[in-house]
Design a protein around this motif. Sequence first.
Motif, PDB file in Angstrom:
ATOM      1  N   ARG A  82      74.888  36.440 -20.685  1.00 30.47           N
ATOM      2  CA  ARG A  82      76.023  35.712 -21.255  1.00 30.47           C
ATOM      3  C   ARG A  82      75.511  36.336 -22.526  1.00 30.47           C
ATOM      4  NH1 ARG A  82      80.236  33.301 -20.143  1.00 30.47           N
ATOM      5  NH2 ARG A  82      80.799  32.694 -18.204  1.00 30.47           N
ATOM      6  N   TYR A  83      73.728  36.327 -23.082  1.00 25.76           N
ATOM      7  CA  TYR A  83      73.706  36.231 -24.592  1.00 25.76           C
ATOM      8  C   TYR A  83      73.566  37.709 -24.587  1.00 25.76           C
ATOM      9  CZ  TYR A  83      69.719  36.758 -28.006  1.00 25.76           C
ATOM     10  OH  TYR A  83      69.094  36.607 -29.243  1.00 25.76           O
ATOM     11  N   LYS A  84      73.290  38.290 -23.771  1.00 27.64           N
ATOM     12  CA  LYS A  84      73.407  39.735 -23.994  1.00 27.64           C
ATOM     13  C   LYS A  84      74.632  40.743 -23.989  1.00 27.64           C
ATOM     14  CE  LYS A  84      69.863  41.514 -21.628  1.00 27.64           C
ATOM     15  NZ  LYS A  84      69.042  42.349 -22.716  1.00 27.64           N
ATOM     16  N   THR A  85      75.528  39.571 -23.450  1.00 26.90           N
ATOM     17  CA  THR A  85      77.336  39.616 -24.208  1.00 26.90           C
ATOM     18  C   THR A  85      77.924  38.851 -25.347  1.00 26.90           C
ATOM     19  OG1 THR A  85      78.007  37.770 -22.387  1.00 26.90           O
ATOM     20  CG2 THR A  85      77.947  40.274 -21.639  1.00 26.90           C
ATOM     21  N   THR A  86      77.230  38.001 -25.617  1.00 28.41           N
ATOM     22  CA  THR A  86      77.932  37.231 -26.568  1.00 28.41           C
ATOM     23  C   THR A  86      77.763  38.531 -28.458  1.00 28.41           C
ATOM     24  OG1 THR A  86      76.460  35.757 -26.905  1.00 28.41           O
ATOM     25  CG2 THR A  86      76.922  36.079 -28.821  1.00 28.41           C
ATOM     26  N   ARG A  87      79.174  38.118 -28.771  1.00 24.99           N
ATOM     27  CA  ARG A  87      79.284  38.854 -30.107  1.00 24.99           C
ATOM     28  C   ARG A  87      79.626  37.413 -31.236  1.00 24.99           C
ATOM     29  NH1 ARG A  87      77.741  42.069 -27.032  1.00 24.99           N
ATOM     30  NH2 ARG A  87      78.811  44.055 -25.511  1.00 24.99           N
ATOM     31  N   VAL A  88      79.697  38.637 -31.682  1.00 27.19           N
ATOM     32  CA  VAL A  88      79.563  38.457 -32.880  1.00 27.19           C
ATOM     33  C   VAL A  88      80.838  37.796 -34.277  1.00 27.19           C
ATOM     34  CG1 VAL A  88      78.853  36.313 -35.367  1.00 27.19           C
ATOM     35  CG2 VAL A  88      77.545  36.880 -32.870  1.00 27.19           C
TER      36      VAL A  88
END
Length: 90
Positions: A82-88
């Motif tokens: 999920r950290y890798k897929t986080t989009r801000v």
Amino acid sequence: MPHRDLEFRGISKEHLGMYFEELGARRITDSFPFIYSADSWEGQVLSEMEIFFTKIFKVNAIQIRICANDENALDDLIKKYRYKTTRVGG
């Protein structure tokens, strides 16, 4: 083997597969379901479909499955994924 199914929208299946590889897996298959295997876990890109919000606004939705040897390992792997897929947004 415990597993959890997740859905990601707006991220390509290529990127989702690359994230499995960055976490230590290697790709086993070349078509759906794309399977990524590591020593103690497995990731699968199960399916992809388009969701239409309006006639012209659409986004992809990809189903993945993550399996691990135990619940603690599964929780840790999902956290890293999920950290890798986080989009801000901005």
